[in-house]
Design a protein around this motif. Structure first.
Motif, PDB file in Angstrom:
ATOM      1  N   ALA A  65      50.145  51.221  -0.522  1.00 21.05           N
ATOM      2  CA  ALA A  65      50.220  50.204   0.536  1.00 21.05           C
ATOM      3  C   ALA A  65      50.845  48.921  -0.006  1.00 21.05           C
ATOM      4  CB  ALA A  65      48.829  49.919   1.099  1.00 21.05           C
ATOM      5  N   MET A  66      50.492  48.551  -1.232  1.00 26.02           N
ATOM      6  CA  MET A  66      51.097  47.375  -1.854  1.00 26.02           C
ATOM      7  C   MET A  66      52.594  47.585  -2.065  1.00 26.02           C
ATOM      8  SD  MET A  66      50.562  45.754  -5.669  1.00 26.02           S
ATOM      9  CE  MET A  66      51.326  47.207  -6.398  1.00 26.02           C
ATOM     10  N   LEU A  67      52.976  48.772  -2.552  1.00 20.03           N
ATOM     11  CA  LEU A  67      54.389  49.048  -2.790  1.00 20.03           C
ATOM     12  C   LEU A  67      55.193  49.008  -1.495  1.00 20.03           C
ATOM     13  CD1 LEU A  67      54.231  51.932  -5.435  1.00 20.03           C
ATOM     14  CD2 LEU A  67      54.735  49.506  -5.820  1.00 20.03           C
ATOM     15  N   ALA A  68      54.616  49.506  -0.408  1.00 17.49           N
ATOM     16  CA  ALA A  68      55.307  49.465   0.884  1.00 17.49           C
ATOM     17  C   ALA A  68      55.547  48.027   1.325  1.00 17.49           C
ATOM     18  CB  ALA A  68      54.507  50.221   1.938  1.00 17.49           C
ATOM     19  N   GLU A  69      54.524  47.188   1.166  1.00 19.66           N
ATOM     20  CA  GLU A  69      54.681  45.786   1.548  1.00 19.66           C
ATOM     21  C   GLU A  69      55.652  45.069   0.614  1.00 19.66           C
ATOM     22  OE1 GLU A  69      51.870  42.069   2.883  1.00 19.66           O
ATOM     23  OE2 GLU A  69      50.998  44.078   2.861  1.00 19.66           O
ATOM     24  N   ALA A  70      55.625  45.421  -0.661  1.00 21.22           N
ATOM     25  CA  ALA A  70      56.560  44.828  -1.622  1.00 21.22           C
ATOM     26  C   ALA A  70      57.995  45.224  -1.296  1.00 21.22           C
ATOM     27  CB  ALA A  70      56.200  45.262  -3.039  1.00 21.22           C
TER      28      ALA A  70
END
Length: 199
Positions: A65-70
């Motif tokens: 989820a963090m990578l998607a937002e990043a």
């Protein structure tokens, strides 16, 4: 009185959490471009953001989820830079200016803040659908921005030239970063600028 005090603290806590979230996403957006998706770890991102590792799950359900937002942030930042470049000069000069800025030595060296497509290459194809969706939106934005600089914008030819231009820009920057010979890196960028379809 107690209720008023409790309610006044809530916006402060929310603002602090939003600021922390912003720091994490900014750090992650730089990190994925610098180290790749697989090279971006939660502990390192949290440390760079000035937060504890344990605070991560207050912001994200998972590393993915963090990578998607990043990825979304990296794409948004890069699209904004391109749009600002196009808007900063007269329309007839915009595409040339954008190409020179994108393929400049300065942009070549600023991996952390540059185009996520050139920084991450084929890695993106192996990421989650959310990461791929963010990149797809970015590619469409870039193609549209390039096409809008064409005198025949709205015609099939303008869109097709924009597809070729964006693919060449990204591929050239990626290759110019891959090689270990500065002269070859410069030649790649110069050749692309010479042969890219400007009009």
């Amino acid at each position: 009185m107690m209720n008023i005090m409790r309610n006044s603290k809530h916006p402060v806590r929310t603002a602090a959490k939003e600021a922390s979230h912003e720091r994490i996403v900014s750090a992650a957006a730089r990190a994925i471009r610098r180290s790749g998706y697989d090279g971006t770890g939660v502990a390192d991102i949290m440390k760079e953001a000035g937060l504890t590792h344990g605070a991560f799950y207050a912001h994200f359900a998972s590393r993915e989820a963090m990578l998607a937002e990043a990825a979304e942030r990296a794409c948004t930042e890069s699209a904004a830079i391109a749009a600002e470049a196009a808007a900063s000069v007269p329309r007839e000069q915009a595409l040339t200016y954008m190409l020179h800025a994108y393929l400049s030595r300065e942009n070549l060296e600023q991996v952390e803040r540059g185009c996520p497509l050139a920084a991450l290459g084929s890695e993106t194809a192996r990421q989650t659908p959310e990461v791929r969706r963010a990149n797809t939106r970015y590619i469409k934005e870039m193609v549209d921005l390039v096409a809008r600089q064409s005198p025949d914008w709205g015609q099939a030819g303008a869109h097709e030239r924009a597809l070729v231009t964006v693919a060449t820009m990204v591929g050239t920057l990626l290759l110019a970063r891959v090689v270990d010979e500065p002269a070859l890196s410069d030649s790649l960028r110069e050749a692309a600028l010479k042969h890219l379809p400007i009009a």
